[in-house]
Design an enzyme around this catalytic site. Structure first.
Site, PDB file in Angstrom:
ATOM      1  N   LYS A 126      11.830 -10.740 -29.408  1.00 22.08           N
ATOM      2  CA  LYS A 126      11.604  -9.576 -28.537  1.00 22.08           C
ATOM      3  C   LYS A 126      10.141  -9.496 -28.088  1.00 22.08           C
ATOM      4  CE  LYS A 126      15.191  -6.770 -30.813  1.00 22.08           C
ATOM      5  NZ  LYS A 126      15.479  -5.436 -31.403  1.00 22.08           N
TER       6      LYS A 126
ATOM      7  N   TYR B 199      23.181  -4.164 -25.045  1.00 23.04           N
ATOM      8  CA  TYR B 199      23.121  -2.978 -25.919  1.00 23.04           C
ATOM      9  C   TYR B 199      24.193  -1.961 -25.516  1.00 23.04           C
ATOM     10  CZ  TYR B 199      18.745  -4.637 -28.024  1.00 23.04           C
ATOM     11  OH  TYR B 199      17.797  -5.359 -28.718  1.00 23.04           O
TER      12      TYR B 199
ATOM     13  N   ASN C 113      11.176  -4.326 -33.627  1.00 23.65           N
ATOM     14  CA  ASN C 113      11.504  -5.032 -34.866  1.00 23.65           C
ATOM     15  C   ASN C 113      11.641  -6.553 -34.684  1.00 23.65           C
ATOM     16  OD1 ASN C 113      13.886  -4.948 -33.504  1.00 23.65           O
ATOM     17  ND2 ASN C 113      15.028  -3.794 -35.048  1.00 23.65           N
TER      18      ASN C 113
ATOM     19  N   HIS D 286      16.193 -10.052 -32.353  1.00 26.69           N
ATOM     20  CA  HIS D 286      17.618  -9.723 -32.302  1.00 26.69           C
ATOM     21  C   HIS D 286      18.375 -10.913 -32.867  1.00 26.69           C
ATOM     22  CE1 HIS D 286      21.643  -8.763 -30.906  1.00 26.69           C
ATOM     23  NE2 HIS D 286      21.713 -10.029 -30.525  1.00 26.69           N
TER      24      HIS D 286
ATOM     25  N   GLU E 174      27.439 -13.238 -26.747  1.00 28.36           N
ATOM     26  CA  GLU E 174      26.004 -13.124 -26.449  1.00 28.36           C
ATOM     27  C   GLU E 174      25.426 -14.468 -25.983  1.00 28.36           C
ATOM     28  OE1 GLU E 174      24.256 -11.343 -29.949  1.00 28.36           O
ATOM     29  OE2 GLU E 174      25.070  -9.375 -29.442  1.00 28.36           O
TER      30      GLU E 174
HETATM   31  P1  IDP Z   1      20.373  -4.691 -35.066  1.00 29.52           P
HETATM   32  O1  IDP Z   1      19.314  -5.169 -34.091  1.00 29.52           O
HETATM   33  O2  IDP Z   1      19.869  -4.730 -36.493  1.00 29.52           O
HETATM   34  O3  IDP Z   1      21.691  -5.385 -34.882  1.00 29.52           O
HETATM   35  P2  IDP Z   1      21.488  -2.379 -33.667  1.00 29.52           P
HETATM   36  O4  IDP Z   1      22.033  -1.135 -34.326  1.00 29.52           O
HETATM   37  O5  IDP Z   1      22.452  -3.292 -33.009  1.00 29.52           O
HETATM   38  O6  IDP Z   1      20.618  -3.140 -34.780  1.00 29.52           O
HETATM   39  O7  IDP Z   1      20.394  -1.887 -32.634  1.00 29.52           O
HETATM   40  C1  IDP Z   1      19.877  -2.768 -31.660  1.00 29.52           C
HETATM   41  C2  IDP Z   1      18.401  -2.495 -31.499  1.00 29.52           C
HETATM   42  O8  IDP Z   1      18.207  -1.164 -31.004  1.00 29.52           O
HETATM   43  C3  IDP Z   1      17.585  -2.554 -32.789  1.00 29.52           C
HETATM   44  O9  IDP Z   1      17.229  -3.863 -33.163  1.00 29.52           O
HETATM   45  C4  IDP Z   1      16.385  -1.715 -32.420  1.00 29.52           C
HETATM   46  O10 IDP Z   1      15.442  -2.438 -31.640  1.00 29.52           O
HETATM   47  C5  IDP Z   1      17.017  -0.634 -31.540  1.00 29.52           C
HETATM   48  N1  IDP Z   1      17.357   0.579 -32.317  1.00 29.52           N
HETATM   49  C6  IDP Z   1      18.418   0.746 -33.150  1.00 29.52           C
HETATM   50  N2  IDP Z   1      18.426   1.977 -33.694  1.00 29.52           N
HETATM   51  C7  IDP Z   1      17.336   2.618 -33.182  1.00 29.52           C
HETATM   52  C8  IDP Z   1      16.788   3.951 -33.348  1.00 29.52           C
HETATM   53  O11 IDP Z   1      17.312   4.800 -34.083  1.00 29.52           O
HETATM   54  N3  IDP Z   1      15.659   4.204 -32.652  1.00 29.52           N
HETATM   55  C9  IDP Z   1      15.050   3.306 -31.832  1.00 29.52           C
HETATM   56  N4  IDP Z   1      15.531   2.062 -31.641  1.00 29.52           N
HETATM   57  C10 IDP Z   1      16.649   1.711 -32.306  1.00 29.52           C
HETATM   58 MG    MG Z   2      23.044  -5.283 -33.308  1.00 31.29          MG
END
Ligand code: IDP
Ligand code: MG
Length: 154
Positions: free
Chosen positions: A9, A49, A112, A115, A126
């Site tokens: 990212k 997303y 973070n 992905h 994907e």
């Molecule tokens: P993952 O990346 O661990 O699979 P997902 O729930 O699929 O997690 O969420 C996708 C991305 O959305 C996360 O990696 C993060 O960057 C963002 N995200 C998820 N939850 C939150 C939140 O509560 N606040 C802000 N960003 C979030």
């Molecule tokens: Mg995810």
């Protein structure tokens, strides 16, 4: 063998961590079978997303994913989806275990670093979303016999 999608990212690209994160995947024994830089737009982010489009944080998530190019990678190995998800760690970097990528490089729920596809089914969808078929390469891994035991990689 299984192939999974990883995105490095903007939080990874801008912090100069591309090489360090790719190194982790290589050292673990995953084979890089596709890799390119891409500038994401709203169209692809709404699909990628789609499970989050109704969340209040979606606009800021989409904006953060467009602040710089990303690196898209196809990583291949036995049970690659599970192996890579394990390396990625919990979504919120503050709660991710040390030793995982997010636990070692991030302190954010959103910024973070990586992905990673969460199931073989989502990996397939994907990979098709981010790569043309000819951008994913099938080639012999020279160290295969040292990465896996007899019969393990069939
Ligand atoms: P993952 O990346 O661990 O699979 P997902 O729930 O699929 O997690 O969420 C996708 C991305 O959305 C996360 O990696 C993060 O960057 C963002 N995200 C998820 N939850 C939150 C939140 O509560 N606040 C802000 N960003 C979030
Ligand atoms: Mg995810």
């Amino acid at each position: 063998m299984e192939t999974t999608l990883v995105l490095l990212k903007p939080s990874c690209v801008q912090r100069g961590l591309i090489g360090e994160i790719i190194n982790r995947f290589e050292r673990r024994g995953l084979q890089i079978t596709g890799m390119k830089m891409m500038q994401l737009d709203d169209e692809i982010l709404k699909k990628h997303y789609s499970h989050l489009v109704d969340k209040p944080f979606f606009p800021s998530l989409a904006a953060s994913m467009k602040t710089s190019p990303i690196v898209a990678m196809a990583l291949t190995g036995v049970e690659a989806v599970q192996v890579v998800r394990g390396m990625t760690g919990f979504t919120n970097g503050r709660r991710a275990d040390p030793g995982t990528i997010r636990g070692d490089y991030s302190v954010s729920n959103q910024q973070n670093i990586v992905h990673a596809s969460d199931s073989p089914e989502s990996a397939k969808t994907e990979l098709e979303r981010f790569f043309q078929p000819e951008e994913i390469y099938t080639y012999n891994h020279a160290l295969q016999g040292y990465l896996y035991g007899v019969g393990e990689a069939n």
